[in-house]
Design an enzyme around this catalytic site. Structure first.
Site, mmCIF file in Angstrom:
data_model
loop_
_atom_site.group_PDB
_atom_site.id
_atom_site.type_symbol
_atom_site.label_atom_id
_atom_site.label_comp_id
_atom_site.label_asym_id
_atom_site.label_seq_id
_atom_site.Cartn_x
_atom_site.Cartn_y
_atom_site.Cartn_z
ATOM 1 N N CYS A 1 -5.090 12.860 13.864
ATOM 2 C CA CYS A 1 -5.959 11.470 12.785
ATOM 3 C C CYS A 1 -4.961 10.202 14.301
ATOM 4 C CB CYS A 1 -5.208 10.558 11.890
ATOM 5 S SG CYS A 1 -2.819 10.010 12.526
ATOM 6 N N LYS B 1 0.660 -1.190 0.030
ATOM 7 C CA LYS B 1 0.166 0.064 0.249
ATOM 8 C C LYS B 1 0.853 0.833 0.017
ATOM 9 C CE LYS B 1 -1.584 1.426 3.939
ATOM 10 N NZ LYS B 1 -1.756 3.019 4.514
ATOM 11 N N ASN B 2 1.808 0.973 1.195
ATOM 12 C CA ASN B 2 2.143 2.741 0.819
ATOM 13 C C ASN B 2 3.738 3.111 -0.075
ATOM 14 O OD1 ASN B 2 1.324 2.577 3.176
ATOM 15 N ND2 ASN B 2 2.732 2.233 4.817
ATOM 16 N N ARG C 1 -0.358 14.515 13.052
ATOM 17 C CA ARG C 1 0.363 14.537 12.343
ATOM 18 C C ARG C 1 0.747 16.218 11.258
ATOM 19 N NH1 ARG C 1 -0.718 8.196 10.125
ATOM 20 N NH2 ARG C 1 1.264 8.485 8.794
ATOM 21 N N ASP D 1 5.377 0.865 11.864
ATOM 22 C CA ASP D 1 4.376 -0.298 11.251
ATOM 23 C C ASP D 1 3.851 -1.485 11.650
ATOM 24 O OD1 ASP D 1 3.151 2.324 10.371
ATOM 25 O OD2 ASP D 1 3.775 2.114 7.993
ATOM 26 N N ARG E 1 -8.250 -0.846 4.919
ATOM 27 C CA ARG E 1 -7.755 -0.058 4.114
ATOM 28 C C ARG E 1 -6.261 -0.279 4.190
ATOM 29 N NH1 ARG E 1 -6.421 5.143 7.689
ATOM 30 N NH2 ARG E 1 -5.229 5.228 5.737
HETATM 31 C C1 UD1 Z 1 4.514 7.375 6.548
HETATM 32 C C2 UD1 Z 1 3.650 5.726 6.510
HETATM 33 C C3 UD1 Z 1 2.844 4.875 7.389
HETATM 34 C C4 UD1 Z 1 4.333 5.139 8.530
HETATM 35 C C5 UD1 Z 1 4.969 6.210 8.499
HETATM 36 C C6 UD1 Z 1 6.641 6.146 9.430
HETATM 37 C C7 UD1 Z 1 2.631 6.259 3.955
HETATM 38 C C8 UD1 Z 1 0.952 6.099 2.994
HETATM 39 N N1 UD1 Z 1 1.933 5.889 5.238
HETATM 40 O O1 UD1 Z 1 3.393 7.939 7.114
HETATM 41 O O2 UD1 Z 1 2.170 4.090 7.713
HETATM 42 O O3 UD1 Z 1 3.556 4.546 9.865
HETATM 43 O O4 UD1 Z 1 5.264 6.908 7.174
HETATM 44 O O5 UD1 Z 1 8.330 4.977 8.468
HETATM 45 O O6 UD1 Z 1 3.469 5.812 3.379
HETATM 46 N N2 UD1 Z 1 6.188 14.731 10.823
HETATM 47 C C9 UD1 Z 1 6.478 16.336 10.813
HETATM 48 N N3 UD1 Z 1 6.047 17.030 9.795
HETATM 49 C C10 UD1 Z 1 6.258 17.253 9.243
HETATM 50 C C11 UD1 Z 1 5.790 15.680 8.080
HETATM 51 C C12 UD1 Z 1 6.183 14.617 9.431
HETATM 52 O O7 UD1 Z 1 6.116 16.431 12.224
HETATM 53 O O8 UD1 Z 1 5.610 17.331 7.925
HETATM 54 C C13 UD1 Z 1 6.306 13.042 12.128
HETATM 55 C C14 UD1 Z 1 4.917 12.867 11.771
HETATM 56 O O9 UD1 Z 1 4.473 13.490 13.407
HETATM 57 C C15 UD1 Z 1 5.924 11.540 13.065
HETATM 58 C C16 UD1 Z 1 7.532 11.418 12.551
HETATM 59 O O10 UD1 Z 1 7.945 13.031 11.490
HETATM 60 O O11 UD1 Z 1 6.343 11.739 13.865
HETATM 61 C C17 UD1 Z 1 7.372 10.645 10.601
HETATM 62 O O12 UD1 Z 1 6.306 10.333 10.034
HETATM 63 P P1 UD1 Z 1 6.458 10.902 8.554
HETATM 64 O O13 UD1 Z 1 7.483 9.599 8.050
HETATM 65 O O14 UD1 Z 1 5.883 12.040 7.570
HETATM 66 O O15 UD1 Z 1 4.850 9.741 7.989
HETATM 67 P P2 UD1 Z 1 3.728 9.172 7.123
HETATM 68 O O16 UD1 Z 1 4.890 10.135 5.530
HETATM 69 O O17 UD1 Z 1 2.933 10.067 7.244
#
Ligand code: UD1
Length: 432
Positions: A124, A22-23, A129, A316, A408
């Site tokens: 969420c 999915k990711n 996030r 995850d 999902r």
């Molecule tokens: C992706 C994965 C999710 C996984 C996560 C971490 C997808 C669709 N989802 O989510 O399944 O759990 O990576 O491996 O691929 N953060 C900020 N600011 C930002 C972006 C992120 O502070 O602009 C923080 C988040 O709150 C979190 C950390 O960075 O604490 C990591 O998040 P991130 O790697 O961005 O996760 P996703 O891409 O949302």
């Protein structure tokens, strides 16, 4: 609402096909916005998030054509994505609120037509996030960002982003993907520092290069993207889902079973999880088309584990490993460093007889002799899977509610587990 009913105590044995990730599929689908030609993606899993993103992309002008529906024991579906023209640059709240990954249309839209307006994803279940890292990255590439009425509007002056250096203070999977896609069509070279190194990012970068992008440093902390004027279509197969594979590896160990997880280069993709799972006593043997997994000792060994960006142990997999640790020999300490509030499965596992105490971002799990079936519900995808895993070994019946979380991210969960010996059914309209 539907619920899943599981009668625990059955050993899992046999072949279990691992679906496309999915990711990986979600960002790959968004990459179709970058070209007027057709991007043909195969091995796309049948999942609610894929449907949601398809709907969002169609709203931007992407024509989708399902070439092949795929099958449970073969490849996933094959879909052609063709975006001759972008017909709308707005990603509406109604879709974005359902799936945070919708934010991944921002980079491609901005790169292709110089502007995009995307609803803020909002909070969420697994914590606040934010998307600040995505937005700062686009600003480094010359975009102006405005927030209004719950939407973020990004504009590239002169209609084109320019290359820049984007240094992420923390590792973010989504922000790395968004900037990577945007940089492919920017004027000049973009350097992404402290990039996420998840295999799904490597999959995306390889596909973008096949579309004519010039990306180097793939899989490392520093990714360099030389912008090009145009990308073209290509055919690309989505990598197997390492989190689905890890979840079923845990199922094999918990039920004292033996599963052959089928998928290309699975062990390599699962690198972040395998070390931890081996410590817990799991054994992995590579086979022709996948990997054989079983518990190589009498009891699951208690371990200390901390979630980290790849190649560390993935957040995850945290909930699933916690479900396994409820039955460990001794105790286990699980430290969650990626998301706050990602222990929502703890109260539900506790209702099934688990002994877990949480202090801040650390959970201590003391192994118990057995779990007891109960009606349970979870508030996110992986937490829901941890309850399925607990149900597979619990005495009597477990009823998992809010099945839409599982829809999902786990393709044909009930069918796959039934095929390897689980007593599991989905009851329509019996859930809460
Ligand atoms: C992706 C994965 C999710 C996984 C996560 C971490 C997808 C669709 N989802 O989510 O399944 O759990 O990576 O491996 O691929 N953060 C900020 N600011 C930002 C972006 C992120 O502070 O602009 C923080 C988040 O709150 C979190 C950390 O960075 O604490 C990591 O998040 P991130 O790697 O961005 O996760 P996703 O891409 O949302």
């Amino acid at each position: 609402m539907d619920r899943i009913a599981i009668t625990g105590g059955f050993r899992l044995e046999g072949e279990l096909p691992i679906s496309g990730a999915k990711n990986a599929a979600l960002p790959l689908m968004c990459a179709s916005l970058l070209t007027g030609e057709t991007l043909k993606l195969s091995n796309i899993p049948h999942l609610a998030d894929i449907k949601t993103l398809k709907l969002l992309l169609e709203g931007h002008g992407v024509k989708t054509e399902t070439v092949n529906e795929g099958s449970m024991f073969g490849q996933g579906q094959t879909i052609n994505f063709t975006t001759k023209t972008i017909t709308s640059t707005t990603a509406p709240y109604d879709i974005v609120r359902k799936m945070r990954a919708s934010i991944l249309v921002l980079g491609p839209l901005l790169a292709r037509v110089g502007e995009a307006t995307v609803s803020l994803p909002g909070g969420c279940a697994i914590g606040n996030r934010p998307i600040d890292l995505h937005l700062k990255g686009f600003e480094e590439m010359g975009a102006t960002i405005e927030l209004e009425e719950g939407y973020v509007r990004a504009v590239a002056p002169g209609g084109r982003l320019k290359g820049g250096t984007v240094l992420f203070p923390t590792v973010s999977v989504g922000a790395t993907e968004n900037i990577l896609m945007a940089a492919t069509l920017a004027a000049g070279t973009t350097i992404i520092e402290n990039a996420a190194r998840e295999p799904e990012i490597t999959d995306l970068a390889n596909c973008l290069n096949a579309m004519g992008a010039k990306i180097s440093g793939i899989g490392s902390r520093t990714i360099t993207v030389e912008g090009v004027d145009k990308l073209h279509g290509t055919e690309y197969s989505v990598m197997p889902d390492r989190i689905e594979a890890g979840s079923y590896a845990v199922a094999a160990a918990m039920t004292r079973g033996e599963l052959e997880l089928k998928g290309e280069n699975l062990l390599d993709a699962m690198r972040g999880s395998v070390g931890v799972l081996k410590q817990a006593g799991l054994e992995f043997t590579e086979t022709g088309g996948g990997v054989m997994v079983k518990l190589g000792r009498d009891k699951i060994r208690g371990i200390n584990v901390t979630t980290q960006p790849y190649p560390g142990f993935p957040t995850d997999m945290q909930a699933q490993v916690m479900a396994m640790m409820t039955l460990c020999d001794g105790a286990s300490v699980i430290n969650e460093t990626i998301f706050e509030n990602r222990f929502m499965h703890v109260p539900e596992l506790t209702r099934m007889g688990a002994d877990i105490t949480v202090h801040g971002s650390t959970a201590t799990v003391r192994g118990v002799d057995h779990l007891l079936g109960a009606p349970v519900m979870a508030t996110d995808l992986r937490a829901s899977m941890s309850l399925i895993l607990a149900g597979l070994v619990a005495d009597r019946q477990t009823f998992v509610n809010r099945v839409y979380h599982l829809d999902r991210g786990y393709e044909r969960l009930v069918e796959k587990l039934s095929a390897v010996g689980a007593k599991i059914v989905r009851d329509a309209n019996l859930g809460i």
